[in-house]
Design an enzyme around this catalytic site. Structure first.
Site, PDB file in Angstrom:
ATOM      1  CB  CYS A  55      26.453 -40.685 -39.396  1.00  0.00           C
ATOM      2  SG  CYS A  55      26.449 -41.828 -38.084  1.00  0.00           S
ATOM      3  CB  VAL A  72      30.893 -39.443 -43.343  1.00  0.00           C
ATOM      4  CG1 VAL A  72      32.225 -38.847 -43.384  1.00  0.00           C
ATOM      5  CG2 VAL A  72      30.006 -38.725 -42.157  1.00  0.00           C
TER       6      VAL A  72
END
Lengths: 551, 457
Positions: free
Chosen positions: B106, B110
């Site tokens: 993640c 991101v």
């Protein structure tokens, strides 16, 4: 270590430590070699340890033992508090991996309570939360958790994406705290902070200090009141320490944070003394409690018979009552009557065997005591996430350069509490110091290790393989990621994070458990089965076909 | 045990309690371990890699090696290119894999790291040695689940490596789906029995169930080779087992190399195994050997022997969509009654398919995707069942409710059989049947009043 052992520092096999170090570093590209070289030392002069490159960034691409800040904060320090409801704010993984995997065993204190450690709660962030922000999701999750369980307190942990998208978890927690009227607080322990779990420990210490310590001033009725800091109750260690201390008449208000309750933490500033087990993970708390409340601290080690005895005697000396000093000796004598026959028997088999320890931020040091009890020789050791002071002793603290990764972790400004700072404590400390008693002390791992042994910080997979090839230690203490790598090579591995689901290993009864486990492991014949009888003539196992049967 | 769980079910919009899924990257890591001489690489904080390795190791009780980009705060702000390039240089110098399979986390998702660009740059800078390969897949933890990550990694094998030489070979591709090493071994045995030449990818047998020979092999014998992954483009057909785990790779292969495909359910139970065997038979233009027919017959025989205990047996089950589709079908074949079926992985279509499967014995079954174990537990408190099935985490529910428990799915952290014995195929079916009846009978033998204890069951 017994005088009877006077062998080569690296055991009966393999080269000297300096040669081994060169051999391990050889394969690395130049930059990696330089970096790893600083984290690998020969313990040439144990009395004045050399500088080790600990708490520095992991080299990308190296197979490392280390984890992240979230693991250190939620997984290690706050995770064990059973009656706080823990919510991980982030995608599902972090909450799932830290769910019951660290053996935070606990007993609920009263009927009707909930042990939240059996639950994994998370905001399970989806793509739209990443795009539009997750604060609303977090607030709703806190409300739902409250409606469902009505906990005393809720703790929130930030994961990597939360920091990047800029969710303000602290404001959400504050708002919900006001709304619901229970204690709610957050930890900005995003995984990318710092260089290992260690950053998470520091973040956790700060949060516990800000949001829990000192909330409950109820007096504790006991003659000798202490806290054990940095003891996480793996396998029931904290319970064994508690058993022994109770026999001595010493009362533990709070064990931070193994098997502890929220209420005990809130009340633990009422103690006379803090003793520190894992220096790495909790020295911040010991320092802050001393500054705010005047509670002095010193280092203890309840791992190992000699360490346990020494620690008990030091606590008794601190209080200085003859009655307590005598009681401690009686307890030691009674416990030793049970330990000694077992140890005497096991020592006949473990004498002179070798061990290597690569784990944690204190265990690689503490467990050397148990191996010494067994007359075993520790040839190499290192921590996974410790700092220079854990290797070289706290006297190096003023000389440690604060790098960018550490600077990002908040240092709390702590001052003496206006009403609750107990001035008598520092006075007592001063008087004792004048008589040679040491406080705020930790001499580090390297002083205890034998001359010319190997010290390896954050050992890499490659270095571990080389170490085994060269020395084939009789046992290695490490963690789950290394365990089966080591055992495939025919060396037993004792997991010193999880104790291989056994324990306790602390105190007297724990030491006996450990002696028995190590005796079993170093005497096992299972590895001999690896070779089929048709290869006992010295021929190598038949080569497998180079290509799979098909295509 | 689970003291806070009550029978009162409240609607939850934001709070996941006791998840029945985890995040994508662990699935990508598991799939990459099924490639011969492959180093899975986690591009993100080192905690992700540590967690995935730990959990896979606890499940397989075998070494799980993988590397990480070890992001710090600086990398998170300035991007992970420098970290990935350093990592690749170290990996090829120290660990000498044939292939590095990079997956994102993640964190790197991101910040938007462009992995193909970094791989290209690394190649240009001479970091990737001649003849070695670096591939990547995007596995954002905030979408799908661990099974999606597995699927994405499988599709990446095809995207990067499958080649079409223009000549179709008499070889069948098998994407086995997310199953155990022992299951992959069993699928291969079935293909060999039927007499089909195949390439299986990934293949974790002989990697994560490697034999103890006194030595450590960083890259054990098993795993699909890069050459085999390339050759998949020349096969005449692909069997994709487990729609969620394998369809993406099969579709990609069809698009890229025009290899047609057939998507099947995982071969668990009689009918799903029949479908697999039949597909193998048709693909190989051969006959099902008598020995395999006998295996089938033995499973059917065992079901009939035990059917009095299985008929209308009320079961609560949670796990991953592909596993559940086949396992619940098998339970229905046995005459059991799935009462509640839960997965954490999102999927509306899957819910509809499960509804259909369950309707044969229980049209009222509660089927939910994107749900959790806590919900299942509360539901059970309101609707009693006879048996619970799921991964290790479910044992707390079973203990609380004093119900027999059968471990099935991922992860299994507290038993050893899943690594050695298959659940797929006819023999796998017999094992599942044995586990279910053992659990029921053990409970009876332990808890029935003395006068009701039976010698023969």
């Amino acid at each position: 270590m017994s005088d009877a052992i006077n062998k080569a520092p690296m055991g009966p096999h393999g080269p000297d430590a300096a040669t081994a170090r060169e051999e391990m570093l050889k394969i690395y590209p130049k930059k990696t070699q330089r970096k790893r070289g600083k984290q690998m030392l020969v313990n040439e002069d144990p009395a004045t340890p050399a500088e080790i490159g600990a708490n520095s960034r992991t080299v990308p691409g190296i197979i490392t033992q280390r984890g992240c800040s979230y693991a250190g904060c939620k997984g290690v320090v706050i995770g064990p508090i059973y009656d706080i409801l823990h919510i991980t704010h982030g995608p599902i993984g972090c909450g799932w991996y830290s769910w019951l995997s660290r053996r935070n065993i606990t007993k609920i204190r009263a009927e009707g309570e909930t042990n939240y450690l059996q639950y994994s709660m998370s905001t399970d962030m989806q793509e739209d939360h990443i795009v539009f922000g997750g604060e609303k999701q977090l607030a709703t999750a806190i409300q739902e958790a409250y409606d469902e369980f009505h906990p005393k307190a809720i703790s929130v942990y930030a994961t990597c994406p939360v920091g990047l998208i800029g969710d303000d978890i602290h404001t959400v927690c504050r708002t919900m705290k006001e709304k619901l009227g229970i204690n709610i607080f957050g930890f900005s322990c995003e995984g990318y902070k710092g260089v290992s779990q260690s950053a998470g420990h520091h973040i956790a210490n700060n949060g516990v200090f800000k949001h829990m310590i000192g909330l409950d001033d109820t007096p504790v009725e006991a003659k000798y009141k202490i806290n054990i800091l940095g003891e996480y109750n793996i396998g029931g260690d904290a319970w064994e320490i508690d058993r022994v201390l109770q026999l001595c008449g010493i009362h533990i208000i709070g064990t931070l944070s193994g098997g502890v309750s929220y209420g005990e933490i809130c009340n633990c500033h009422m103690a006379d003394l803090n003793v520190v087990m894992c220096h790495r993970s909790i020295n911040y708390m010991a320092e802050m409690m001393e500054e705010k409340f005047g509670i002095p601290w010193f280092k203890v080690n309840f791992i190992g018979i000699e360490g346990t005895k020494k620690s008990l005697r030091k606590i008794a000396q601190y209080f200085g009552d003859k009655e307590l000093i005598d009681r401690v000796e009686e307890v030691i004598a009674a416990e030793m009557a049970e330990v000694k026959p077992v140890l005497d028997d096991i020592r006949t088999r473990t004498f002179g065997k070798t061990a290597a320890l690569f784990v944690g931020g204190s265990r690689a040091h503490h467990y050397q005591d148990l191996f010494e009890d067994m007359d075993m020789q520790v040839i190499a050791a290192g921590y996974e996430f410790a700092h220079r002071d854990d290797y070289e002793g706290r006297d190096v603290l003023p000389h440690i350069k604060i790098d960018a990764d550490s600077r990002n972790i908040e240092e709390l400004e702590v001052t003496a509490d206006e009403t609750r700072f107990d001035a008598a404590k520092p006075e007592k400390k001063k008087a004792l110091e004048e008589s040679g008693f040491t406080f705020s002390d930790y001499e580090g791992m390297m002083r205890q290790m034998a001359k010319d042994t190997l010290v390896i910080d954050d050992i890499s997979h490659h270095e571990m393989e080389k170490l085994i090839e060269m020395y084939h230690p009789d046992v290695i203490g490490s963690g789950i990621k290394d365990k089966y790598v080591i055992e495939k090579m025919g060396v037993p591995c004792k997991q010193l994070h999880s104790y291989d689901y056994g324990g306790p290993y602390a105190g007297f009864k724990g030491a006996v458990n450990f002696f028995k486990d190590i005796d079993r492991m170093t005497s096992t014949k299972v590895w001999k089965l690896a070779r089929a009888p048709w290869h006992t003539d010295g021929s190598e196992p038949a080569e497998k076909e180079a290509t799979p049967a098909s295509a | 045990m689970l003291e806070g769980t009550t029978a009162e079910i409240r609607e939850r919009k934001a709070l996941r309690i006791n998840p029945a899924k985890t995040c994508q990257p662990i699935g990508a890591m598991y799939a990459a371990l099924g490639i011969n001489k492959c180093m899975p690489h986690s591009h993100g904080s080192q905690g992700c890699c540590a967690y995935h390795r730990s959990q896979l190791t606890r499940h397989h009780k075998d070494p799980v090696v993988a590397t990480t980009s070890s992001f710090t705060e600086g990398a998170s702000v300035f991007g992970g290119m420098a970290n990935l390039k350093t990592a690749l240089s170290n990996i090829f110098n120290i660990y000498e894999p044939d292939i590095v399979a990079v997956h994102t986390t993640c964190l790197s998702e991101v910040i938007g790291d462009d992995i193909p660009m970094i791989i290209k740059k690394s190649a240009e800078d001479g970091i990737i040695p001649e003849g070695k390969v670096v591939i990547h897949t995007n596995t954002p933890s905030f979408a799908g689940s661990h099974v999606t990550g597995f699927s994405n990694q499988c599709a990446a094998f095809v995207k990067y490596l499958a080649e079409s030489s223009g000549e179709t070979k008499n070889v069948l591709n098998i994407f086995p789906g997310w199953v155990e090493p022992a299951d992959m071994r069993e699928m291969k045995r079935l293909a060999e029995m039927v007499g089909v030449e195949y390439i299986m990818a990934p293949d974790t047998s002989d990697v994560l169930d490697s034999p103890h020979d006194g030595k450590y092999h960083m890259y054990p014998d098993g795993g699909t080779t890069v050459a085999q992954l390339k050759a998949m483009g020349d096969s005449f057909l692909t069997l994709a087992l487990g729609p969620l785990a394998s369809t993406a790779a099969a579709t990609e292969l069809e698009k890229k190399c025009k290899v047609p495909n057939k998507v099947l359910e995982l071969p668990i139970g009689v009918k799903a195994t029949d479908e697999f065997v039949n597909a193998l038979r048709l693909a190989g233009d051969t006959a099902v050997p008598a020995d395999l027919e006998k295996e089938r017959g033995r499973l059917v025989d065992m079901i009939s022997d035990m059917s009095q205990y299985l008929h209308n047996l009320k079961i609560a089950i949670f796990g991953d969509p592909d596993h559940l589709t086949s396992m619940v079908s098998f339970l229905v074949e046995m005459g059991a009654k799935p009462m509640i079926v839960i997965t954490g992985t999102p999927g509306k279509k899957w819910e509809a398919k499960m509804k259909e499967i369950c309707s044969e014995t229980n049209p009222e079954a509660e089927i939910l995707a994107f749900s959790d174990i806590h919900y299942m537990h509360q539901w059970i408190k309101n609707n009693p069942v006879d048996l619970i099935m799921g991964n290790t985490y479910g044992k707390y529910v079973a203990r609380t409710e004093k119900l027999p428990y059968v471990r099935f799915g991922f992860p299994i952290l507290d038993r050893v059989g899943h690594r050695a014995f298959p659940s797929v195929g006819y023999t796998g079916g017999m094992r599942i049947l044995e586990k279910i009846t053992d659990a029921l009978f053990d409970q009876r033998d332990r808890e029935d009043p003395d006068h009701e204890v039976e010698l023969v069951l």
